[in-house]
Design a protein around this motif. Structure first.
Motif, PDB file in Angstrom:
ATOM      1  N   GLY A 156       0.844  -1.183   0.000  1.00  0.00           N
ATOM      2  CA  GLY A 156       0.000   0.000   0.000  1.00  0.00           C
ATOM      3  C   GLY A 156       0.880   1.234   0.000  1.00  0.00           C
ATOM      4  O   GLY A 156       1.860   1.306   0.751  1.00  0.00           O
ATOM      5  N   VAL A 157       0.545   2.204  -0.838  1.00  0.00           N
ATOM      6  CA  VAL A 157       1.384   3.396  -1.016  1.00  0.00           C
ATOM      7  C   VAL A 157       0.524   4.647  -0.923  1.00  0.00           C
ATOM      8  O   VAL A 157      -0.591   4.684  -1.435  1.00  0.00           O
ATOM      9  N   LYS A 158       1.054   5.671  -0.272  1.00  0.00           N
ATOM     10  CA  LYS A 158       0.380   6.968  -0.258  1.00  0.00           C
ATOM     11  C   LYS A 158       0.729   7.707  -1.549  1.00  0.00           C
ATOM     12  O   LYS A 158       1.904   7.984  -1.801  1.00  0.00           O
ATOM     13  N   ALA A 159      -0.282   7.998  -2.353  1.00  0.00           N
ATOM     14  CA  ALA A 159      -0.044   8.761  -3.585  1.00  0.00           C
ATOM     15  C   ALA A 159      -0.001  10.242  -3.203  1.00  0.00           C
ATOM     16  O   ALA A 159      -0.921  11.012  -3.480  1.00  0.00           O
ATOM     17  N   ASN A 160       1.096  10.609  -2.567  1.00  0.00           N
ATOM     18  CA  ASN A 160       1.237  11.935  -1.965  1.00  0.00           C
ATOM     19  C   ASN A 160       2.572  12.524  -2.387  1.00  0.00           C
ATOM     20  O   ASN A 160       3.626  12.130  -1.888  1.00  0.00           O
ATOM     21  N   PHE A 161       2.527  13.485  -3.308  1.00  0.00           N
ATOM     22  CA  PHE A 161       3.769  14.065  -3.797  1.00  0.00           C
ATOM     23  C   PHE A 161       4.425  14.992  -2.786  1.00  0.00           C
ATOM     24  O   PHE A 161       5.575  15.394  -2.960  1.00  0.00           O
ATOM     25  N   ALA A 162       3.704  15.346  -1.726  1.00  0.00           N
ATOM     26  CA  ALA A 162       4.313  16.137  -0.660  1.00  0.00           C
ATOM     27  C   ALA A 162       5.229  15.270   0.194  1.00  0.00           C
ATOM     28  O   ALA A 162       6.061  15.777   0.944  1.00  0.00           O
ATOM     29  N   ASP A 163       5.075  13.962   0.090  1.00  0.00           N
ATOM     30  CA  ASP A 163       5.925  12.995   0.774  1.00  0.00           C
ATOM     31  C   ASP A 163       6.994  12.553  -0.231  1.00  0.00           C
ATOM     32  O   ASP A 163       6.706  11.802  -1.165  1.00  0.00           O
ATOM     33  N   GLU A 164       8.206  13.028  -0.046  1.00  0.00           N
ATOM     34  CA  GLU A 164       9.271  12.784  -1.034  1.00  0.00           C
ATOM     35  C   GLU A 164       9.536  11.300  -1.255  1.00  0.00           C
ATOM     36  O   GLU A 164       9.751  10.861  -2.390  1.00  0.00           O
ATOM     37  N   LYS A 165       9.476  10.521  -0.193  1.00  0.00           N
ATOM     38  CA  LYS A 165       9.752   9.092  -0.313  1.00  0.00           C
ATOM     39  C   LYS A 165       8.672   8.399  -1.148  1.00  0.00           C
ATOM     40  O   LYS A 165       8.978   7.605  -2.043  1.00  0.00           O
ATOM     41  N   SER A 166       7.402   8.712  -0.855  1.00  0.00           N
ATOM     42  CA  SER A 166       6.300   8.103  -1.609  1.00  0.00           C
ATOM     43  C   SER A 166       6.345   8.525  -3.068  1.00  0.00           C
ATOM     44  O   SER A 166       6.138   7.712  -3.974  1.00  0.00           O
ATOM     45  N   ALA A 167       6.604   9.814  -3.307  1.00  0.00           N
ATOM     46  CA  ALA A 167       6.658  10.321  -4.678  1.00  0.00           C
ATOM     47  C   ALA A 167       7.772   9.645  -5.468  1.00  0.00           C
ATOM     48  O   ALA A 167       7.568   9.221  -6.623  1.00  0.00           O
ATOM     49  N   ALA A 168       8.934   9.520  -4.862  1.00  0.00           N
ATOM     50  CA  ALA A 168      10.069   8.886  -5.543  1.00  0.00           C
ATOM     51  C   ALA A 168       9.773   7.419  -5.850  1.00  0.00           C
ATOM     52  O   ALA A 168      10.110   6.914  -6.931  1.00  0.00           O
ATOM     53  N   HIS A 169       9.130   6.748  -4.904  1.00  0.00           N
ATOM     54  CA  HIS A 169       8.797   5.334  -5.094  1.00  0.00           C
ATOM     55  C   HIS A 169       7.831   5.164  -6.270  1.00  0.00           C
ATOM     56  O   HIS A 169       8.023   4.301  -7.132  1.00  0.00           O
ATOM     57  N   LEU A 170       6.788   5.993  -6.311  1.00  0.00           N
ATOM     58  CA  LEU A 170       5.817   5.896  -7.406  1.00  0.00           C
ATOM     59  C   LEU A 170       6.460   6.215  -8.753  1.00  0.00           C
ATOM     60  O   LEU A 170       6.174   5.556  -9.766  1.00  0.00           O
ATOM     61  N   LYS A 171       7.327   7.207  -8.779  1.00  0.00           N
ATOM     62  CA  LYS A 171       7.986   7.555 -10.040  1.00  0.00           C
ATOM     63  C   LYS A 171       8.862   6.401 -10.529  1.00  0.00           C
ATOM     64  O   LYS A 171       8.908   6.111 -11.737  1.00  0.00           O
ATOM     65  N   ASP A 172       9.538   5.723  -9.618  1.00  0.00           N
ATOM     66  CA  ASP A 172      10.340   4.555  -9.988  1.00  0.00           C
ATOM     67  C   ASP A 172       9.463   3.472 -10.610  1.00  0.00           C
ATOM     68  O   ASP A 172       9.826   2.854 -11.614  1.00  0.00           O
ATOM     69  N   ILE A 173       8.313   3.226  -9.999  1.00  0.00           N
ATOM     70  CA  ILE A 173       7.391   2.205 -10.503  1.00  0.00           C
ATOM     71  C   ILE A 173       6.932   2.559 -11.914  1.00  0.00           C
ATOM     72  O   ILE A 173       6.868   1.693 -12.802  1.00  0.00           O
ATOM     73  N   PHE A 174       6.627   3.826 -12.149  1.00  0.00           N
ATOM     74  CA  PHE A 174       6.101   4.224 -13.458  1.00  0.00           C
ATOM     75  C   PHE A 174       7.180   4.316 -14.538  1.00  0.00           C
ATOM     76  O   PHE A 174       6.848   4.406 -15.723  1.00  0.00           O
ATOM     77  N   ARG A 175       8.437   4.236 -14.134  1.00  0.00           N
ATOM     78  CA  ARG A 175       9.503   4.153 -15.128  1.00  0.00           C
ATOM     79  C   ARG A 175       9.839   2.702 -15.494  1.00  0.00           C
ATOM     80  O   ARG A 175      10.666   2.464 -16.374  1.00  0.00           O
ATOM     81  N   ALA A 176       9.159   1.748 -14.847  1.00  0.00           N
ATOM     82  CA  ALA A 176       9.449   0.334 -15.095  1.00  0.00           C
ATOM     83  C   ALA A 176       8.818  -0.131 -16.402  1.00  0.00           C
ATOM     84  O   ALA A 176       7.605   0.012 -16.598  1.00  0.00           O
ATOM     85  N   PRO A 177       9.586  -0.690 -17.320  1.00  0.00           N
ATOM     86  CA  PRO A 177       9.027  -1.192 -18.582  1.00  0.00           C
ATOM     87  C   PRO A 177       7.972  -2.276 -18.374  1.00  0.00           C
ATOM     88  O   PRO A 177       7.090  -2.456 -19.220  1.00  0.00           O
ATOM     89  N   SER A 178       8.023  -2.971 -17.256  1.00  0.00           N
ATOM     90  CA  SER A 178       7.099  -4.082 -16.990  1.00  0.00           C
ATOM     91  C   SER A 178       5.681  -3.628 -16.670  1.00  0.00           C
ATOM     92  O   SER A 178       4.734  -4.420 -16.747  1.00  0.00           O
ATOM     93  N   LEU A 179       5.492  -2.358 -16.312  1.00  0.00           N
ATOM     94  CA  LEU A 179       4.184  -1.885 -15.862  1.00  0.00           C
ATOM     95  C   LEU A 179       3.158  -1.963 -16.992  1.00  0.00           C
ATOM     96  O   LEU A 179       3.350  -1.388 -18.061  1.00  0.00           O
ATOM     97  N   LYS A 180       2.076  -2.692 -16.716  1.00  0.00           N
ATOM     98  CA  LYS A 180       1.050  -2.906 -17.724  1.00  0.00           C
ATOM     99  C   LYS A 180      -0.142  -1.975 -17.581  1.00  0.00           C
ATOM    100  O   LYS A 180      -0.703  -1.520 -18.570  1.00  0.00           O
ATOM    101  N   MET A 181      -0.560  -1.719 -16.333  1.00  0.00           N
ATOM    102  CA  MET A 181      -1.744  -0.870 -16.188  1.00  0.00           C
ATOM    103  C   MET A 181      -1.800  -0.152 -14.845  1.00  0.00           C
ATOM    104  O   MET A 181      -1.251  -0.591 -13.843  1.00  0.00           O
ATOM    105  N   LEU A 182      -2.515   0.979 -14.919  1.00  0.00           N
ATOM    106  CA  LEU A 182      -2.928   1.725 -13.740  1.00  0.00           C
ATOM    107  C   LEU A 182      -4.446   1.722 -13.761  1.00  0.00           C
ATOM    108  O   LEU A 182      -5.059   2.145 -14.737  1.00  0.00           O
ATOM    109  N   SER A 183      -5.064   1.199 -12.709  1.00  0.00           N
ATOM    110  CA  SER A 183      -6.524   1.161 -12.650  1.00  0.00           C
ATOM    111  C   SER A 183      -7.013   2.050 -11.508  1.00  0.00           C
ATOM    112  O   SER A 183      -6.230   2.490 -10.655  1.00  0.00           O
ATOM    113  N   PHE A 184      -8.317   2.310 -11.501  1.00  0.00           N
ATOM    114  CA  PHE A 184      -8.885   3.284 -10.567  1.00  0.00           C
ATOM    115  C   PHE A 184     -10.230   2.830 -10.002  1.00  0.00           C
ATOM    116  O   PHE A 184     -11.074   2.308 -10.730  1.00  0.00           O
TER     117      PHE A 184
END
Length: 527
Positions: free
Chosen positions: A114-142
Motif C-alpha cells: 500500500g502506497v500513499k499517492a502523496n507528492f508532498a511525501d518525497e519518499k512516496s513520490a520517488a517510489h511511485l515515479k520509480d514504478i512508473f519508469r518500469a518497462p514491466s508496468l502494464k496498467m494503472l486502474s482506478f
C-alpha cells in the motif's frame, strides 16, 4: 488470531477452523517479483478495490496465472494506508454475504503493498515515479469514485487545487488527476513506454472522463513550460497510452456490526472499524454481496493479466458502453439512488428492509422495468431484463447484505446526471413522451426533499457527505429549487427547458406539506 502474515502462516489450522480460506500462493515470492517487475498499480484503496479487484488478482495468483501483486495507492485518505494496509501487512479479510445467511470468508493477499499517492511525501513520490519508469508496468486502474476525475466546480471554474497544480507543475501535484499526469510524464521521459490507464469506476464513459482530465492537466503543463508538446502526442497515441472504458458492479457496503461480531465469535481479533480524520469508515474486513461484474474494453498496449480467467469480460468499446449504460442508467444505479432518497426520508437503515416496503418496491420496479428498459440497449453479453430481475428479486432484498441507504445517498449530486439525466436525454432523443415519466421525477424530487435535512416525520436528519452539500442545502433552504434544476453540470441538461421541471417542482411542494408527505406522495403516484 490477528490478520497479519505471521498469523496466517503460523496458525493455518485455526484460520481454517474459523471457516477462512487462505492464499494458495507464496506471498513473499509474489512481493519480491512485484518489486523487481511491477505490472499493476491501482488508485483508490477502499472496499470495492479490496473486495473485488483484489480478489481477481488472488484468483490468478492461486492458479499460477500471475506472479506479481497489485500496488494499491490512496490519493485521498492516507490513514487508510497506515491503519488498514500497513497495520495488517496488506491483507484483507473478505466476507461474502450469501442470501441463505451463510458467509464465505477468505484472506486476500493479492496486494503487494500500500502506497500513499502523496507528492508532498518525497519518499512516496520517488517510489511511485520509480514504478512508473518500469518497462514491466502494464496498467494503472482506478476506483476513486466519479468525483475523483472532476477538475472543475459546478460553475465551470477550475478547482483551486487544480489551478495551483497547473501553475506549479508536476512536482507539486496534489489532485489525483495531476498525480496521474505527473506519473505518466515520468513514463514518457523513460522512453515513451506503453501502458493502459483503466478507470473501473461506476460512471458513464469512465475512460473518456479519465482521459479528458489527464489531458487537460497535461496541456496546461505544456502551455506553462513544464512538459514538451510531444507529451500530449504520447497521451493521445493508443499504441502507447490507452484509456479503456469499463463497467463494474458489486455492492460493497460499509463494514457491518453483525459481520464484525461473527468474526470475533470465530476468534478473529482486531476487526473493529476505524473512522479516519477524513471520515472514512473502514475495517480490516470487507463485507460484500457475491454477484460481481466487470466488463473492460480490451485495449492494453503493454499487455495485461489474464483476468478473463477470473471472470472479467473483455470486449470492444461499444459493448462496454452498452453494458455500462444498461447498468448505470437503467438496471441498478438509478434504482439504488431513488430508493436511498426515500429510504432515508422514511427512516430506513437497511436496503433489504426497504425491499419489504410495497411503495418503494413499486418505485424501483417502475423506474427499472417501465421507464428504463424502453431506452436500454441490449449489450448481448448480459441481459438487461435478467440483470434487473437479479437486482430486484435477489440482490436488493438479500437480508444478509447490511447495505445502508445513507451510504448510497453519498455524493448524490455527482450521480443524478448519470442515473436519471441519461434516460431523460434518451427519451428526448427518441422523441418519447417525457410526461410519461413518474419514477424519475419522483426520485429527483425526493433528493431535493432529502436536502432539507429532515425525516418524513419532520425530525432532523443528517445528510450524507457530498461535495455540493452546503451549496445545495443553502439553495433548498432559500427555495431556489429551479436554480438546481437548471444546472446542466448536475443533471447533464437544463431540466427547466423540459416539462419535467414543473412535475418535479409539484412533487417537491407536496413533499413539504408536512409529516407523512413522502409516504403519501409515493402512495398516490404509484397506486
Amino acid at each position: 488470531m490477528k490478520l497479519n502474515l505471521d498469523s496466517i502462516l503460523r496458525e493455518k489450522d485455526a484460520w481454517t477452523a474459523a471457516g477462512v480460506a487462505l492464499p494458495k500462493f507464496d506471498i513473499a515470492a509474489m512481493r519480491a517479483e512485484t518489486t523487481k517487475a511491477p505490472e499493476w498499480v491501482h488508485f483508490g484503496a477502499g472496499n470495492i478495490f479490496r473486495g473485488f479487484i483484489g480478489s481477481l488478482n488472488q484468483r490468478l495468483l492461486d492458479a499460477g496465472l500471475a506472479k506479481t501483486g497489485i500496488i494499491a495507492c490512496d490519493t485521498f485518505d492516507y490513514e487508510v494506508i497506515e491503519k488498514i494496509y500497513d497495520a495488517h501487512d496488506n491483507l484483507t479479510l473478505n466476507v461474502l454475504l450469501n442470501p441463505d445467511g451463510t458467509t464465505t470468508r477468505e484472506v486476500l493477499a493479492g496486494v503487494a503493498e500500500g502506497v500513499k499517492a502523496n507528492f508532498a511525501d518525497e519518499k512516496s513520490a520517488a517510489h511511485l515515479k520509480d514504478i512508473f519508469r518500469a518497462p514491466s508496468l502494464k496498467m494503472l486502474s482506478f476506483t476513486i469514485t466519479e468525483k475523483g476525475y472532476q477538475l472543475r466546480r459546478t460553475d465551470g471554474s477550475l478547482m483551486p487545487v487544480v489551478e495551483a497544480d497547473m501553475k506549479e507543475g508536476p512536482s507539486k501535484a496534489r489532485h489525483a488527476m495531476s498525480i496521474v499526469a505527473a506519473l505518466l510524464l515520468e513514463r514518457f521521459g523513460a522512453g515513451a513506454l506503453p501502458m493502459a490507464v483503466v478507470s473501473m469506476d461506476n460512471c458513464s464513459h469512465n475512460g473518456e472522463k479519465l482521459m479528458a482530465a489527464v489531458l487537460e492537466v497535461a496541456s496546461a503543463w505544456v502551455a506553462n513550460g513544464f512538459a514538451p508538446a510531444a507529451f500530449i502526442d504520447y497521451l493521445k497515441d493508443e499504441s502507447k497510452i490507452a484509456f479503456p472504458w469499463s463497467m463494474i458492479d458489486k455492492i460493497t457496503p460499509r463494514p457491518h456490526p453483525m459481520v464484525e461480531k461473527s468474526l470475533a465469535e470465530a476468534g478473529i481479533e482486531g476487526m473493529a472499524p476505524i473512522v479516519t480524520e477524513k471520515k472514512t469508515f473502514i475495517a480490516a474486513f470487507v463485507n460484500a454481496e457475491k454477484p460481481q461484474y466487470l466488463v473492460v474494453e480490451d485495449k492494453f498496449p503493454n499487455g495485461r493479466p489474464p483476468l478473463e480467467k477470473a471472470g472479467v469480460y473483455f470486449c470492444d468499446r461499444d459493448t462496454v458502453n452498452m453494458c455500462e449504460k444498461m447498468k448505470v442508467t437503467t438496471c441498478l444505479n438509478p434504482l439504488h439512488t431513488a430508493m436511498s432518497m426515500y429510504g432515508c426520508l422514511l427512516g430506513y437503515t437497511l436496503i433489504c428492509e426497504e425491499m419489504k416496503d410495497a411503495d418503494i418496491v413499486k418505485l424501483v420496479k417502475r423506474l427499472g422495468y417501465v421507464e428504463g428498459l424502453p431506452v436500454v440497449v441490449d449489450p448481448k453479453i448480459l441481459s438487461p431484463k435478467a440483470f434487473i430481475d437479479e437486482v430486484v428479486n435477489e440482490r436488493l432484498p438479500n437480508p444478509f447484505m447490511p447495505d445502508d441507504p445513507r451510504r448510497i445517498a453519498t455524493d448524490t449530486s455527482q450521480k443524478v446526471g448519470i442515473r436519471f439525466g441519461e434516460t431523460i436525454k434518451s427519451y428526448i432523443r427518441e422523441g418519447r413522451d417525457l410526461g410519461s415519466l413518474t419514477a424519475i421525477p419522483l426520485a429527483i424530487a425526493g433528493w431535493l426533499r432529502y436536502l432539507n435535512g429532515t425525516f418524513d416525520d419532520g425530525k432532523p436528519m443528517e445528510v450524507s457527505p457530498d461535495p455540493l452539500k452546503d451549496e445545495l442545502m443553502a439553495k433548498v433552504k432559500d427555495g431556489k429549487i429551479r436554480e438546481i434544476l437548471a444546472n446542466e453540470t448536475i443533471f447533464g441538461l437544463d431540466l427547466t427547458k423540459t416539462p419535467l421541471a414543473g412535475k418535479i417542482e409539484g412533487y417537491y411542494a407536496r413533499l413539504l406539506a408536512g409529516p407523512g408527505s413522502a409516504r403519501k406522495l409515493l402512495e398516490e403516484e404509484l397506486a
